[in-house]
Design a protein around this motif. Structure first.
Motif, PDB file in Angstrom:
ATOM      1  N   ARG A  39       5.042   1.509   0.527  1.00  0.00           N
ATOM      2  CA  ARG A  39       6.175   1.801   1.417  1.00  0.00           C
ATOM      3  C   ARG A  39       5.722   2.479   2.710  1.00  0.00           C
ATOM      4  NH1 ARG A  39      10.861   0.707  -1.007  1.00  0.00           N
ATOM      5  NH2 ARG A  39      10.856   0.608  -3.262  1.00  0.00           N
ATOM      6  N   ARG A  40       4.772   3.420   2.626  1.00  0.00           N
ATOM      7  CA  ARG A  40       4.253   4.073   3.842  1.00  0.00           C
ATOM      8  C   ARG A  40       3.559   3.058   4.733  1.00  0.00           C
ATOM      9  NH1 ARG A  40       2.553   8.127   0.263  1.00  0.00           N
ATOM     10  NH2 ARG A  40       0.436   7.322   0.426  1.00  0.00           N
ATOM     11  N   LEU A  41       2.777   2.162   4.126  1.00  0.00           N
ATOM     12  CA  LEU A  41       2.089   1.134   4.897  1.00  0.00           C
ATOM     13  C   LEU A  41       3.087   0.217   5.586  1.00  0.00           C
ATOM     14  CD1 LEU A  41      -0.745  -0.207   5.491  1.00  0.00           C
ATOM     15  CD2 LEU A  41      -0.090  -1.801   3.690  1.00  0.00           C
ATOM     16  N   LEU A  42       4.137  -0.179   4.878  1.00  0.00           N
ATOM     17  CA  LEU A  42       5.139  -1.062   5.464  1.00  0.00           C
ATOM     18  C   LEU A  42       5.977  -0.365   6.521  1.00  0.00           C
ATOM     19  CD1 LEU A  42       6.305  -2.990   2.288  1.00  0.00           C
ATOM     20  CD2 LEU A  42       4.631  -3.694   4.005  1.00  0.00           C
ATOM     21  N   ARG A  43       6.170   0.941   6.384  1.00  0.00           N
ATOM     22  CA  ARG A  43       6.885   1.691   7.413  1.00  0.00           C
ATOM     23  C   ARG A  43       6.082   1.699   8.711  1.00  0.00           C
ATOM     24  NH1 ARG A  43       6.828   7.416   5.889  1.00  0.00           N
ATOM     25  NH2 ARG A  43       4.817   7.268   6.904  1.00  0.00           N
ATOM     26  N   ASP A  44       4.743   1.839   8.589  1.00  0.00           N
ATOM     27  CA  ASP A  44       3.889   1.868   9.773  1.00  0.00           C
ATOM     28  C   ASP A  44       3.569   0.469  10.311  1.00  0.00           C
ATOM     29  OD1 ASP A  44       3.875   4.609   9.456  1.00  0.00           O
ATOM     30  OD2 ASP A  44       1.944   4.636   8.401  1.00  0.00           O
ATOM     31  N   ASN A  45       3.687  -0.550   9.462  1.00  0.00           N
ATOM     32  CA  ASN A  45       3.400  -1.939   9.848  1.00  0.00           C
ATOM     33  C   ASN A  45       4.571  -2.833   9.453  1.00  0.00           C
ATOM     34  OD1 ASN A  45       0.495  -1.552  10.630  1.00  0.00           O
ATOM     35  ND2 ASN A  45       0.389  -0.891   8.499  1.00  0.00           N
ATOM     36  N   PRO A  46       5.685  -2.787  10.171  1.00  0.00           N
ATOM     37  CA  PRO A  46       6.872  -3.544   9.761  1.00  0.00           C
ATOM     38  C   PRO A  46       6.679  -5.061   9.788  1.00  0.00           C
ATOM     39  CG  PRO A  46       7.216  -2.547  11.909  1.00  0.00           C
ATOM     40  CD  PRO A  46       5.911  -2.020  11.383  1.00  0.00           C
ATOM     41  N   HIS A  47       5.649  -5.548  10.468  1.00  0.00           N
ATOM     42  CA  HIS A  47       5.412  -6.997  10.494  1.00  0.00           C
ATOM     43  C   HIS A  47       4.857  -7.515   9.168  1.00  0.00           C
ATOM     44  CE1 HIS A  47       1.548  -5.164  11.497  1.00  0.00           C
ATOM     45  NE2 HIS A  47       0.977  -6.277  11.030  1.00  0.00           N
ATOM     46  N   LEU A  48       4.484  -6.619   8.244  1.00  0.00           N
ATOM     47  CA  LEU A  48       3.928  -7.031   6.960  1.00  0.00           C
ATOM     48  C   LEU A  48       4.983  -7.215   5.877  1.00  0.00           C
ATOM     49  CD1 LEU A  48       0.699  -4.862   6.769  1.00  0.00           C
ATOM     50  CD2 LEU A  48       0.916  -7.274   7.348  1.00  0.00           C
ATOM     51  N   CYS A  49       6.255  -7.159   6.233  1.00  0.00           N
ATOM     52  CA  CYS A  49       7.284  -7.365   5.211  1.00  0.00           C
ATOM     53  C   CYS A  49       8.523  -7.990   5.852  1.00  0.00           C
ATOM     54  CB  CYS A  49       7.658  -6.052   4.527  1.00  0.00           C
ATOM     55  SG  CYS A  49       8.550  -4.902   5.571  1.00  0.00           S
ATOM     56  N   GLY A  50       9.384  -8.466   4.994  1.00  0.00           N
ATOM     57  CA  GLY A  50      10.657  -9.012   5.421  1.00  0.00           C
ATOM     58  C   GLY A  50      11.748  -8.438   4.537  1.00  0.00           C
ATOM     59  N   ARG A  51      12.979  -8.733   4.860  1.00  0.00           N
ATOM     60  CA  ARG A  51      14.104  -8.248   4.057  1.00  0.00           C
ATOM     61  C   ARG A  51      15.024  -9.421   3.768  1.00  0.00           C
ATOM     62  NH1 ARG A  51      14.319  -2.654   4.013  1.00  0.00           N
ATOM     63  NH2 ARG A  51      13.082  -1.668   5.603  1.00  0.00           N
ATOM     64  N   ASN A  52      15.558  -9.414   2.548  1.00  0.00           N
ATOM     65  CA  ASN A  52      16.524 -10.454   2.240  1.00  0.00           C
ATOM     66  C   ASN A  52      17.923  -9.909   2.482  1.00  0.00           C
ATOM     67  OD1 ASN A  52      17.071  -8.850   0.064  1.00  0.00           O
ATOM     68  ND2 ASN A  52      16.472 -10.324  -1.492  1.00  0.00           N
ATOM     69  N   GLY A  53      18.945 -10.639   2.144  1.00  0.00           N
ATOM     70  CA  GLY A  53      20.313 -10.232   2.430  1.00  0.00           C
ATOM     71  C   GLY A  53      20.749  -8.952   1.733  1.00  0.00           C
ATOM     72  N   ASN A  54      20.096  -8.594   0.635  1.00  0.00           N
ATOM     73  CA  ASN A  54      20.478  -7.389  -0.099  1.00  0.00           C
ATOM     74  C   ASN A  54      19.723  -6.152   0.365  1.00  0.00           C
ATOM     75  OD1 ASN A  54      22.146  -8.965  -1.653  1.00  0.00           O
ATOM     76  ND2 ASN A  54      20.585  -9.356  -3.193  1.00  0.00           N
ATOM     77  N   LYS A  55      19.067  -6.225   1.511  1.00  0.00           N
ATOM     78  CA  LYS A  55      18.266  -5.145   2.083  1.00  0.00           C
ATOM     79  C   LYS A  55      17.053  -4.785   1.231  1.00  0.00           C
ATOM     80  CE  LYS A  55      22.093  -3.035   4.525  1.00  0.00           C
ATOM     81  NZ  LYS A  55      22.862  -1.841   4.767  1.00  0.00           N
ATOM     82  N   ARG A  56      16.638  -5.688   0.349  1.00  0.00           N
ATOM     83  CA  ARG A  56      15.438  -5.476  -0.432  1.00  0.00           C
ATOM     84  C   ARG A  56      14.239  -5.915   0.382  1.00  0.00           C
ATOM     85  NH1 ARG A  56      15.709  -7.559  -6.426  1.00  0.00           N
ATOM     86  NH2 ARG A  56      13.958  -6.141  -6.576  1.00  0.00           N
ATOM     87  N   ILE A  57      13.165  -5.181   0.266  1.00  0.00           N
ATOM     88  CA  ILE A  57      11.936  -5.539   0.959  1.00  0.00           C
ATOM     89  C   ILE A  57      11.233  -6.619   0.151  1.00  0.00           C
ATOM     90  CG2 ILE A  57       9.692  -4.700   1.722  1.00  0.00           C
ATOM     91  CD1 ILE A  57      10.992  -1.946   2.042  1.00  0.00           C
ATOM     92  N   VAL A  58      10.909  -7.716   0.787  1.00  0.00           N
ATOM     93  CA  VAL A  58      10.174  -8.795   0.136  1.00  0.00           C
ATOM     94  C   VAL A  58       8.904  -9.073   0.919  1.00  0.00           C
ATOM     95  CG1 VAL A  58      12.160  -9.883  -0.970  1.00  0.00           C
ATOM     96  CG2 VAL A  58      11.543 -10.540   1.342  1.00  0.00           C
ATOM     97  N   ILE A  59       7.871  -9.465   0.204  1.00  0.00           N
ATOM     98  CA  ILE A  59       6.556  -9.666   0.804  1.00  0.00           C
ATOM     99  C   ILE A  59       6.053 -11.035   0.362  1.00  0.00           C
ATOM    100  CG2 ILE A  59       4.221  -8.732   0.938  1.00  0.00           C
ATOM    101  CD1 ILE A  59       5.598  -6.034   0.015  1.00  0.00           C
ATOM    102  N   ASN A  60       5.641 -11.867   1.329  1.00  0.00           N
ATOM    103  CA  ASN A  60       5.147 -13.193   0.954  1.00  0.00           C
ATOM    104  C   ASN A  60       3.625 -13.168   0.795  1.00  0.00           C
ATOM    105  OD1 ASN A  60       4.030 -13.377   3.505  1.00  0.00           O
ATOM    106  ND2 ASN A  60       5.649 -14.672   4.320  1.00  0.00           N
ATOM    107  N   ARG A  61       3.039 -14.318   0.492  1.00  0.00           N
ATOM    108  CA  ARG A  61       1.606 -14.392   0.194  1.00  0.00           C
ATOM    109  C   ARG A  61       0.730 -13.946   1.356  1.00  0.00           C
ATOM    110  NH1 ARG A  61       1.973 -20.188  -2.577  1.00  0.00           N
ATOM    111  NH2 ARG A  61       2.673 -19.492  -4.614  1.00  0.00           N
ATOM    112  N   GLU A  62       1.039 -14.413   2.560  1.00  0.00           N
ATOM    113  CA  GLU A  62       0.227 -14.051   3.724  1.00  0.00           C
ATOM    114  C   GLU A  62       0.282 -12.549   3.987  1.00  0.00           C
ATOM    115  OE1 GLU A  62       2.597 -16.513   3.895  1.00  0.00           O
ATOM    116  OE2 GLU A  62       1.215 -18.185   3.690  1.00  0.00           O
ATOM    117  N   GLN A  63       1.459 -11.968   3.826  1.00  0.00           N
ATOM    118  CA  GLN A  63       1.599 -10.533   4.033  1.00  0.00           C
ATOM    119  C   GLN A  63       0.848  -9.756   2.951  1.00  0.00           C
ATOM    120  OE1 GLN A  63       5.830 -10.651   3.962  1.00  0.00           O
ATOM    121  NE2 GLN A  63       6.029 -10.751   6.186  1.00  0.00           N
TER     122      GLN A  63
END
Length: 99
Positions: A39-63
């Motif tokens: 979570r700290r890493l994703l907070r500092d690097n928001p390009h490494l995650c996405g969000r779905n409609g339920n505001k859940r953080i999702v991460i794909n293979r490349e990320q």
């Protein structure tokens, strides 16, 4: 989303380790990291995650591959490739005590 907050902060095994998208808990389990670190890493690097409609953080293979590269790059706090080891003080010898 789990109602018990202790499960929310624990890594959880994914149903399929090769799935395209994973949650933070599943990513932490696969990368053997804590959810807080992810979570700290994703907070500092928001390009490494996405969000779905339920505001859940999702991460794909490349990320996940990019997160793994950051994690295996060493300790980012000090810039060292390997964390330093603590050294034990040298044992006192009789010659050192006599001097």
């Amino acid at each position: 989303m789990p109602t018990d907050k202790t499960r929310y902060h624990q890594p959880q095994p994914p149903a399929d380790p090769d799935q395209e998208y994973m949650t933070v808990q599943e990513t932490a389990y696969v990368l053997q990291a804590s959810t807080n670190w992810i979570r700290r890493l994703l907070r500092d690097n928001p390009h490494l995650c996405g969000r779905n409609g339920n505001k859940r953080i999702v991460i794909n293979r490349e990320q996940r591959a990019a997160i793994h590269a950051i994690r295996s790059g060493g300790d980012p706090r000090t810039g060292r490739s390997i964390p330093s080891q603590r050294r034990r003080p040298a044992a006192r010898t009789r010659a050192a005590v006599a001097a």
